[in-house]
Design an enzyme around this catalytic site. Structure first.
Site, PDB file in Angstrom:
ATOM      1  N   GLY A   1      15.419 -91.208 -73.318  1.00 15.46           N
ATOM      2  CA  GLY A   1      15.235 -90.473 -71.954  1.00 15.46           C
ATOM      3  C   GLY A   1      16.530 -89.810 -71.514  1.00 15.46           C
TER       4      GLY A   1
ATOM      5  N   GLY B   1      16.956 -88.399 -68.535  1.00 14.55           N
ATOM      6  CA  GLY B   1      16.783 -88.030 -67.199  1.00 14.55           C
ATOM      7  C   GLY B   1      18.045 -88.711 -66.346  1.00 14.55           C
ATOM      8  N   PHE B   2      18.063 -89.105 -65.153  1.00 10.91           N
ATOM      9  CA  PHE B   2      19.066 -89.330 -64.407  1.00 10.91           C
ATOM     10  C   PHE B   2      19.666 -90.635 -65.087  1.00 10.91           C
ATOM     11  CE2 PHE B   2      16.792 -87.262 -61.099  1.00 10.91           C
ATOM     12  CZ  PHE B   2      17.956 -86.156 -60.699  1.00 10.91           C
ATOM     13  N   GLY B   3      19.107 -91.735 -65.384  1.00 12.52           N
ATOM     14  CA  GLY B   3      19.463 -92.715 -65.843  1.00 12.52           C
ATOM     15  C   GLY B   3      20.134 -92.828 -67.163  1.00 12.52           C
TER      16      GLY B   3
ATOM     17  N   VAL C   1       8.954 -91.166 -79.267  1.00 11.30           N
ATOM     18  CA  VAL C   1       9.063 -92.356 -79.969  1.00 11.30           C
ATOM     19  C   VAL C   1       7.736 -92.874 -80.202  1.00 11.30           C
ATOM     20  CG1 VAL C   1      10.080 -94.930 -79.741  1.00 11.30           C
ATOM     21  CG2 VAL C   1      11.527 -92.828 -79.265  1.00 11.30           C
TER      22      VAL C   1
ATOM     23  N   GLU D   1       6.731 -83.510 -48.736  1.00 11.78           N
ATOM     24  CA  GLU D   1       7.306 -82.308 -49.098  1.00 11.78           C
ATOM     25  C   GLU D   1       6.348 -81.028 -49.579  1.00 11.78           C
ATOM     26  OE1 GLU D   1      11.444 -84.591 -49.860  1.00 11.78           O
ATOM     27  OE2 GLU D   1      10.076 -84.060 -51.620  1.00 11.78           O
TER      28      GLU D   1
ATOM     29  N   ASP E   1      12.872 -95.480 -63.393  1.00  8.68           N
ATOM     30  CA  ASP E   1      11.481 -95.842 -62.768  1.00  8.68           C
ATOM     31  C   ASP E   1      10.982 -97.082 -63.650  1.00  8.68           C
ATOM     32  OD1 ASP E   1      12.251 -93.757 -61.281  1.00  8.68           O
ATOM     33  OD2 ASP E   1      10.615 -92.410 -61.933  1.00  8.68           O
TER      34      ASP E   1
ATOM     35  N   ALA F   1      16.407 -91.619 -57.985  1.00 11.68           N
ATOM     36  CA  ALA F   1      17.525 -91.173 -58.814  1.00 11.68           C
ATOM     37  C   ALA F   1      18.860 -92.026 -58.486  1.00 11.68           C
ATOM     38  CB  ALA F   1      17.924 -89.626 -58.640  1.00 11.68           C
TER      39      ALA F   1
END
Length: 431
Positions: free
Chosen positions: A10, A12-14, A78, A169, A298, A313
């Site tokens: 991943g 993403g942010f992490g 994966v 939003e 997440d 995030a």
């Protein structure tokens, strides 16, 4: 000399924060992701509502990490994880690991009603955003062509399910598109009469925010013309519309923002999970069954002071930096200090110069909150070009109310021609 193998799933942010914090570390790092880009998800709704282009909020992972010589980047998915033998399979390639970090994010959950997804797309990827963007724009185009009053009303009705930040939003952005950006561009229909409905099963929108921010957000939405329905559950969704616990809403436009479920990768680790499929992790973010396998962001159920950390995030990024410190020192499991989250607050935007922000006991709404929201989001974007361009787009929109990415790019009539050709071919074969 043997270097320990760290595999991260991943970008993403992490995952990306973890990799960047391990620059020049004495580790053999492999980063695996299904896409070739890092996505700034907090602004994804602006792509879905034609305010920004995809490239404004995404950047190629290889470009971001081109100077990280200890990182091997793999574009792959994966399909198998063998915890005991320390390897995984991605597109038929085998990758061994000493440490494994899963940061795969989550997908929208329909709470067992997966058939609803066909009619109510969620918003997690660029593909989701582009699909929603084209559906919104096509609804106005199709309404302009229609002679059927009921069909026009259905096409100009938008239902957003879920009153969290994403739902709020989206509702505000669609309201501004219809009442400002598109107001003078059609001849037969009146976009200002577009009906936007936000449905929340709970008693209030933005449930993670304290009063009076919920009320401020509700007031702002109503001023934009959004109908907010609370305390009503969705019991059905089909091509004709949405069924609530007390009635039916005819619509061709439903967007799902009501829940998330963790990536199925978590089940491959055979770790304990919660109802949302998230791995229940230890204080050091490792799974209970294996101190060398970690889950962040997440996909992790991390409990601190009796509360589960939200899937946002800042949590993922702080967990990424925390793991980087462990890996640099190769800290044994028994000596790891627990992860501690520093809550910097929450914010959500409702529309132009309208937002809410909560930092501890500080609660702000309106223009000040909106300016803070914009500044913080721009600063977190990767790359100077992205920041400059997004800021320019926002300034232009603030002055003119003109969205910069209102393009329908799919070949709608090409698809129709393909269907007709296939039908003609079948008829010829039968003849």
């Amino acid at each position: 000399m043997y270097k320990k193998k760290l595999v991260i799933i991943g970008a993403g942010f992490g995952g990306l924060t973890l990799v960047k914090a391990l620059k020049n570390a004495d580790l053999d790092i492999t980063l695996i992701d299904k896409t070739n880009h890092h996505l700034f998800q907090p602004l994804l709704y602006q792509v879905a509502t034609a305010a920004l282009s995809p490239a404004d909020i995404a950047a190629p992972v290889r470009g971001i990490l081109k100077k990280y010589k200890n990182v091997n980047i793999v574009l792959s998915e994966v399909t198998q994880i063998n915890r005991s033998e320390r390897w995984l399979i991605a597109d038929n390639h085998k990758y061994e690991f000493d440490y494994l970090v899963l940061a795969p994010g989550s997908r929208h959950s329909y709470f067992g009603n997966n058939s609803w997804e066909e009619f109510a797309p969620g918003l997690k990827t660029l593909s989701d955003a582009l699909h929603i963007r084209e559906s919104i724009l096509l609804s106005f185009e199709n309404a302009e062509k229609s002679e059927d009053k009921n069909a026009i009303e259905s096409l100009l009705t938008f239902v957003i399910v879920g009153g969290g930040p994403t739902g709020v939003e989206l509702a505000g952005a669609i309201a501004e598109i219809s009442r400002e950006a598109l107001a003078q561009e059609f001849r037969k229909i009146r976009p200002v009469h577009t009906r936007i409905i936000l449905v929340e099963a709970g008693s209030k929108i933005l449930p993670s925010y304290d009063s009076p921010l919920n009320e401020k957000a509700l007031e702002s939405l109503r001023k934009l013309g959004v109908e907010v329905i609370t305390g009503k559950s969705v019991t059905g969704i089909n091509e004709e519309g949405v069924t609530l616990s007390d009635g039916f809403i005819p619509t061709k436009n439903v967007i799902w923002a009501a829940g998330n479920v963790a990536s199925p990768l978590i089940k491959m680790t055979t770790s304990k999970t919660d109802r949302a499929g998230r791995a229940i992790v230890n204080p050091d973010c490792s799974i209970a069954e294996d101190p060398g396998i970690f889950v962040i962001g997440d996909a992790a159920n991390f409990t601190e002071n009796g509360n589960t950390l939200p899937g946002v995030a800042p949590v993922a990024m702080q967990q990424g930096r925390y793991l980087a410190r462990l890996f640099k020192k190769q800290t044994p499991a028994a000596e790891r200090k627990p992860f501690s989250y520093w809550d910097k607050g929450n914010m959500a935007t409702i529309g132009r110069a309208k937002a809410v922000m909560q930092v501890g006991r500080i609660k702000i709404s309106g223009l000040v909150a909106w300016l803070a929201w914009g500044f913080i989001h721009v600063m977190y974007l990767i790359g100077f070009r992205n920041r400059y361009k997004v800021m320019a787009e926002w300034m232009w929109y603030y002055i003119t109310y003109k969205n910069g990415a209102r393009l329908i790019t799919s070949d709608i009539y090409g698809k129709v021609r393909d269907v007709v050709k296939k039908g003609s071919s079948r008829l010829a074969n039968i003849a």
